[in-house]
Design a protein around this motif. Structure first.
Motif, PDB file in Angstrom:
ATOM      1  N   ILE A  44      13.793   0.273  -3.080  1.00 27.61           N
ATOM      2  CA  ILE A  44      13.288  -1.098  -3.114  1.00 27.61           C
ATOM      3  C   ILE A  44      13.483  -1.663  -4.518  1.00 27.61           C
ATOM      4  CG2 ILE A  44      11.292  -2.569  -2.695  1.00 27.61           C
ATOM      5  CD1 ILE A  44      11.034   0.919  -1.434  1.00 27.61           C
ATOM      6  N   PRO A  45      14.213  -2.778  -4.658  1.00 27.21           N
ATOM      7  CA  PRO A  45      14.476  -3.319  -5.998  1.00 27.21           C
ATOM      8  C   PRO A  45      13.285  -4.044  -6.598  1.00 27.21           C
ATOM      9  CG  PRO A  45      15.447  -4.737  -4.328  1.00 27.21           C
ATOM     10  CD  PRO A  45      14.904  -3.531  -3.598  1.00 27.21           C
ATOM     11  N   VAL A  46      13.241  -4.088  -7.926  1.00 25.32           N
ATOM     12  CA  VAL A  46      12.266  -4.927  -8.614  1.00 25.32           C
ATOM     13  C   VAL A  46      12.802  -6.354  -8.623  1.00 25.32           C
ATOM     14  CG1 VAL A  46      11.253  -3.118 -10.030  1.00 25.32           C
ATOM     15  CG2 VAL A  46      13.294  -4.303 -10.846  1.00 25.32           C
ATOM     16  N   GLU A  82       6.975   3.213  -7.530  1.00 31.05           N
ATOM     17  CA  GLU A  82       6.418   4.490  -7.072  1.00 31.05           C
ATOM     18  C   GLU A  82       7.038   4.922  -5.745  1.00 31.05           C
ATOM     19  OE1 GLU A  82       4.369   6.488  -8.865  1.00 31.05           O
ATOM     20  OE2 GLU A  82       4.883   4.972 -10.383  1.00 31.05           O
ATOM     21  N   MET A  83       7.293   3.973  -4.855  1.00 30.13           N
ATOM     22  CA  MET A  83       7.959   4.291  -3.596  1.00 30.13           C
ATOM     23  C   MET A  83       9.351   4.861  -3.858  1.00 30.13           C
ATOM     24  SD  MET A  83       7.002   0.911  -1.358  1.00 30.13           S
ATOM     25  CE  MET A  83       5.311   0.519  -0.901  1.00 30.13           C
ATOM     26  N   ASN A 114       0.851  -1.188   0.000  1.00 26.39           N
ATOM     27  CA  ASN A 114       0.000   0.000   0.000  1.00 26.39           C
ATOM     28  C   ASN A 114       0.889   1.241   0.000  1.00 26.39           C
ATOM     29  OD1 ASN A 114      -1.564   2.272   0.998  1.00 26.39           O
ATOM     30  ND2 ASN A 114      -3.152   0.816   1.593  1.00 26.39           N
ATOM     31  N   TYR A 115       0.937   1.941  -1.126  1.00 29.22           N
ATOM     32  CA  TYR A 115       1.830   3.086  -1.276  1.00 29.22           C
ATOM     33  C   TYR A 115       1.526   4.178  -0.260  1.00 29.22           C
ATOM     34  CZ  TYR A 115       3.796   7.358  -3.325  1.00 29.22           C
ATOM     35  OH  TYR A 115       4.452   8.542  -3.509  1.00 29.22           O
ATOM     36  N   GLU A 116       0.258   4.542  -0.109  1.00 29.45           N
ATOM     37  CA  GLU A 116      -0.111   5.641   0.790  1.00 29.45           C
ATOM     38  C   GLU A 116       0.251   5.317   2.240  1.00 29.45           C
ATOM     39  OE1 GLU A 116      -2.138   4.432  -1.556  1.00 29.45           O
ATOM     40  OE2 GLU A 116      -2.141   6.149  -2.942  1.00 29.45           O
TER      41      GLU A 116
END
Length: 282
Positions: free
Chosen positions: A207-209, A222-223, A180-182
């Protein structure tokens, strides 16, 4: 563990969260455990490789019994040493924890399994945060737990971390287990406020993919944008562990077969990047 029905004390083999623990060793306690009586239970990790677990009767120092295991992962469930009452029940009067980690450190590192290192258990000393600790001559406190997210970390920070540790810098390496981004932003901002009120300088970690579909790569991208635009110092793991260091394209060779955790070689890459991006620490 303590089994009040059998009057025994023991240590489990290392186990995963979804497994029923197997007994590594068990010993009969030479005195009878009785209701209403008080007992002291102590777990001690000596020299990083010997686990000692003991029970003694308060008021009678002769009533004591202990078991020892010579592997540091004895009694460990996914990186966390666990204690339980196998049969019976108790009332806990007090709990005390002692650590050899420094209370006044150059750096406090908060994170998930990447810094806990359980995914490379046999090579935990090769994980990137431990290499940073060695570079800082041990002046680093590691607070990592597999599966932890930003909500867990905020609880650590508000409940005890800032009371027992006074670092100059804090590394916040969280997000892999957040979806949850928010909520992640809210939690990170709350931690940043707490640390800055105490004049502790934050360092964020991207944060890696990863190959695993269990992880929310799009949310994590997005983070990372938020981190890049935050104005805070950061260690860019996302770019280091991506194809062409673009931060958005997965590169399979950087990951263990689970598709989530970095290989030993990837931890080395992160450490070498930290030497450059976090040069001010050293």
């Amino acid at each position: 563990y303590v089994d009040f029905e059998k009057n025994t004390i023991g240590i489990y083999k290392r186990f995963q969260a979804d497994q029923e623990p197997e007994v590594l060793m068990e010993k009969e306690i030479p005195f009878e455990l009785k209701a209403t009586k008080k007992y002291k239970i102590v777990s001690d990790l000596k020299d990083g490789s010997v686990v000692k677990y003991s029970i003694s009767s308060l008021g009678n120092p002769w009533n004591t019994c202990s078991v020892e295991a010579t592997t540091a992962d004895a009694g460990v469930g996914w990186g966390i040493r666990e204690y339980n009452i196998k049969k019976g029940s108790i009332s806990v009067e007090s709990f005390e924890n002692y650590s050899t980690q420094p209370s006044k450190a150059t750096l406090l590192a908060i994170g998930d399994s990447y810094i806990e290192g359980n995914s490379i258990y046999q090579n935990k000393s090769l994980r990137y945060i431990y290499k940073i600790k060695e570079k800082l001559n041990g002046n680093l406190v590691i607070n990592g737990q597999g599966g932890a997210n930003s909500t867990d970390a905020l609880m650590w920070v508000t409940d005890y971390l800032t009371d027992i540790c006074e670092p100059t810098y804090v590394m916040i390496a969280l997000g892999m287990n957040d979806t949850n981004y928010e909520l992640w932003v809210k939690n990170i901002e709350a931690m940043l406020r707490i640390f800055e009120q105490k004049n502790i300088i934050p360092i964020l970690v991207t944060i890696p993919v990863v190959p695993s579909e269990l992880c929310a790569n799009e949310v994590h991208i997005e983070m990372n944008k938020w981190i890049y635009n935050s104005g805070y110092r950061y260690l860019d793991i996302a770019k280091e562990l991506s194809d062409n260091q673009d931060g958005i394209t997965v590169k399979e060779e950087f990951w263990l077969p689970d598709g989530i955790h970095p290989t030993v070689e990837s931890h080395k890459r992160i450490y070498e990047r930290a030497l450059k991006e976090l040069e001010f620490l050293f």
